[in-house]
Design an enzyme around this catalytic site. Structure first.
Site, PDB file in Angstrom:
ATOM      1  CD1 TRP A  48       2.542  -8.834  -5.600  1.00 22.21           C
ATOM      2  CD2 TRP A  48       0.342  -8.682  -5.879  1.00 22.21           C
ATOM      3  NE1 TRP A  48       2.074 -10.108  -5.771  1.00 22.21           N
ATOM      4  CE2 TRP A  48       0.717 -10.052  -5.951  1.00 22.21           C
ATOM      5  CE3 TRP A  48      -1.002  -8.362  -6.014  1.00 22.21           C
ATOM      6  CZ2 TRP A  48      -0.188 -11.075  -6.159  1.00 22.21           C
ATOM      7  CZ3 TRP A  48      -1.914  -9.378  -6.220  1.00 22.21           C
ATOM      8  CH2 TRP A  48      -1.513 -10.716  -6.298  1.00 22.21           C
ATOM      9  N   GLY A  52       5.861   3.414  -5.637  1.00 15.74           N
ATOM     10  CA  GLY A  52       7.230   3.760  -5.294  1.00 15.74           C
ATOM     11  C   GLY A  52       7.427   3.981  -3.812  1.00 15.74           C
ATOM     12  CD  GLU A 117       2.593   7.459  -6.121  1.00 18.55           C
ATOM     13  OE1 GLU A 117       2.930   6.525  -6.858  1.00 18.55           O
ATOM     14  OE2 GLU A 117       2.446   7.320  -4.891  1.00 18.55           O
ATOM     15  CG  HIS A 234      -5.146   1.920  -5.079  1.00 15.10           C
ATOM     16  ND1 HIS A 234      -5.517   2.476  -6.281  1.00 15.10           N
ATOM     17  CD2 HIS A 234      -3.842   2.260  -4.896  1.00 15.10           C
ATOM     18  CE1 HIS A 234      -4.483   3.124  -6.797  1.00 15.10           C
ATOM     19  NE2 HIS A 234      -3.458   3.002  -5.978  1.00 15.10           N
ATOM     20  NE  ARG A 280      -3.096   5.611  -2.740  1.00 14.51           N
ATOM     21  CZ  ARG A 280      -2.156   4.692  -2.572  1.00 14.51           C
ATOM     22  NH1 ARG A 280      -2.241   3.836  -1.566  1.00 14.51           N
ATOM     23  NH2 ARG A 280      -1.137   4.621  -3.391  1.00 14.51           N
ATOM     24  CG  HIS A 339      -3.868  -0.606  -1.913  1.00 14.21           C
ATOM     25  ND1 HIS A 339      -3.290  -1.463  -2.824  1.00 14.21           N
ATOM     26  CD2 HIS A 339      -2.966   0.393  -1.712  1.00 14.21           C
ATOM     27  CE1 HIS A 339      -2.089  -1.010  -3.173  1.00 14.21           C
ATOM     28  NE2 HIS A 339      -1.861   0.105  -2.499  1.00 14.21           N
ATOM     29  NE  ARG A 374      -0.550   2.934   2.407  1.00 22.70           N
ATOM     30  CZ  ARG A 374      -0.212   3.012   1.117  1.00 22.70           C
ATOM     31  NH1 ARG A 374       0.790   3.780   0.750  1.00 22.70           N
ATOM     32  NH2 ARG A 374      -0.887   2.323   0.219  1.00 22.70           N
TER      33      ARG A 374
END
Length: 511
Positions: A48, A52, A117, A234, A280, A339, A374
């Protein structure tokens, strides 16, 4: 009681990126058993993962820059030495996947295409199929595992508890999830790579199998855990009536998509200098605040991506279209969802835990590489890097054969406690989620205490979720500050004296 028994050199609990990488890196001359909770290739969060794998491959990049970005996102408590290992080993792990047959996206020049990102100062995200990187990684590893004659894959196997001989792990008790039939795996080396615990929360991007099994069985055996209060949400899951929620990869924001509330305000601009590409935790809280005020939030990619959406992000495009949302011409409704579990079984840089014979890696393990938050696309990377190190450590160690003494262990009852699990998940999302407070955490702990006191039989899944929920809520109650993914409305600032990792060990009677 007579139990079916399997003996092997190593048993790996979990068949996602961490578990399969470990199994494939162990010597081909050793017999390895891999326990898979579902059919091989399904049930793992690996498939899922859309964004990347982060790796410093660009001409303007370097592992030191990758490490610096990782430390910056980690809110002051990452283990700098472990972060250095992660960033340094990243290019080699990409090369190793290519050698196994993985196909990554290329640019017009034929070089590896690198995406951007949140939290990354360089374009360093290696992708496959636009937004299907995890699926390609898992496909590659499953194909390789099927070819290895020394690997025995046991499908539909739920690991229940560790087998302990004194202070050493010597395998696991398990059962078949379809029949409830119990069996044991006796091994010289036991590796926990069972993924995270996203299923603990009402809104999650994780598969139903992500119930914290590896962390729970380690906790019951008295193994040291770390950083349990840090659960990453997330910020952009697809806000539709599904469970789990489809992920809307961060890479879409990396290509210029913007967040808007129902009044049309691009609110992230006034919250963080990086706007939509802020870390995030910051983006998730900003969206959560809008929702709590009765507003909806959308991700608008019409101008930034438009007609290129099906080609660039086919997985997200398909998910949106299932709910009649065409991201080429309309904004995407989004919401924060559980997440990634940052905390877990405490390990050193080789994946060793606090007891002999037991290693952990991937989302089950807690190396300290993520600190309190993270960095995007460091999750698959961490699994690849430290699974390899676990395998190398086991190969270099002299693990004794499994103990000949197997104490009795009760079969797992096949119980339907779905309604109780949903009560727990709702409470965890409300009180131990994006925003926390003393009152909310105590409310959640009170609910869990009541569930645990109920003498009625319970499934292994509920038992694990209750234990993990209690550990997360208790750690969050103890950390009276806000840091990274852990936000306390009653302690909204970071406390310098708490700029360290947290560790806990449950004293339990060993079965």
């Amino acid at each position: 009681m007579s139990l079916n028994e399997i003996r092997c050199a190593s048993v790996v609990v979990g068949a996602g990126v961490a578990g399969l990488t470990t199994a494939l890196q162990l010597p081909s001359t050793s017999d390895v058993v891999v326990l898979c909770k579902a059919a091989l290739g399904s049930g793992a969060a690996t498939a899922w993962a859309q964004g990347g794998i982060a790796a410093a491959l660009g001409s303007d990049d370097a592992p030191t820059l990758h490490a610096a970005d990782t430390l910056r996102a980690a809110a002051g408590i990452a283990d700098a030495h472990v972060v250095e290992i992660l960033a340094r080993d990243a290019p080699a792990r990409i090369a190793a996947l290519r050698a196994l047959g993985a196909h990554f996206d290329a640019n017009e020049s034929g070089q590896t295409a690198l995406g951007l990102e949140a939290g990354h100062a360089r374009r360093r995200i290696v992708k496959a199929g636009g937004d299907a990187t995890g699926a390609e990684v898992l496909r590659t590893l499953v194909a390789a595992a099927r070819e290895r004659t020394n690997l025995r894959i046991v499908e539909y196997a739920h690991a229940d508890d560790l087998i302990l001989d004194g202070d050493r792990a010597t395998g696991v008790y398990a059962h078949d999830v379809r029949t409830g039939e119990a069996f044991v795996i006796r091994a010289g080396a036991t590796i926990l790579a069972a993924g995270g615990c996203g299923r603990l929360y009402r809104y999650t991007t994780n598969p139903a199998e992500a119930t914290g099994d590896g962390i729970a069985i380690a906790a019951r055996a008295g193994v040291t855990l770390a950083d349990m209060e840090f659960v990453q949400f997330h910020p952009t899951a697809l806000a539709v009536d599904r469970d789990p929620l489809p992920l809307v990869t961060e890479a879409i924001r990396g290509e210029g998509a913007i967040l808007l509330d129902e009044a049309g305000e691009r609110f992230m601009v006034g919250i963080h200098p990086d706007a939509e590409l802020a870390p995030r935790d910051i983006v998730a809280r900003a969206i959560f605040d809008r929702q709590r005020g009765g507003r909806t939030v959308v991700l608008d990619a019409v101008f930034a991506i438009g007609d290129g959406f099906p080609r660039m992000f086919p997985t997200v495009f398909a998910s949106c279209m299932e709910d009649h949302i065409d991201p080429r011409v309309m904004p995407i409704p989004v919401t924060p969802a559980a997440h990634y579990m940052i905390g877990g079984v405490a390990t050193d840089e080789r994946g060793r835990t606090s007891i002999a014979g037991l290693w952990a890696c991937g989302e089950t393990g807690a190396t300290g590489v993520h600190g309190a938050n993270r960095l995007a696309s460091n999750s698959l990377l961490e699994a690849l890097v430290f699974a390899r190190r676990v395998a190398d450590d086991i190969a270099a160690s002299d693990a004794p054969p499994a103990s000949a003494s197997i104490p009795p262990h009760a079969d797992d009852p096949l119980i339907d406690d779905a309604a109780t699990i949903e009560r727990l998940r709702a409470a965890m999302y409300e009180h131990v989620g994006v925003e926390r407070s003393r009152h909310g955490l105590q409310t959640a702990l009170g609910l869990i205490a009541g569930l645990e006191a109920d003498p009625a039989p319970r499934s292994a899944t509920l038992a694990n979720l209750m234990l993990i929920g209690r550990l997360i809520a208790a750690a969050a109650l103890d950390r009276e500050e806000s840091r990274g993914t852990h936000y306390r409305s009653d302690f909204p600032k970071s406390e310098p004296s708490l700029a360290h990792r947290s560790f806990v060990r449950i004293e339990t009677a060993r079965v």
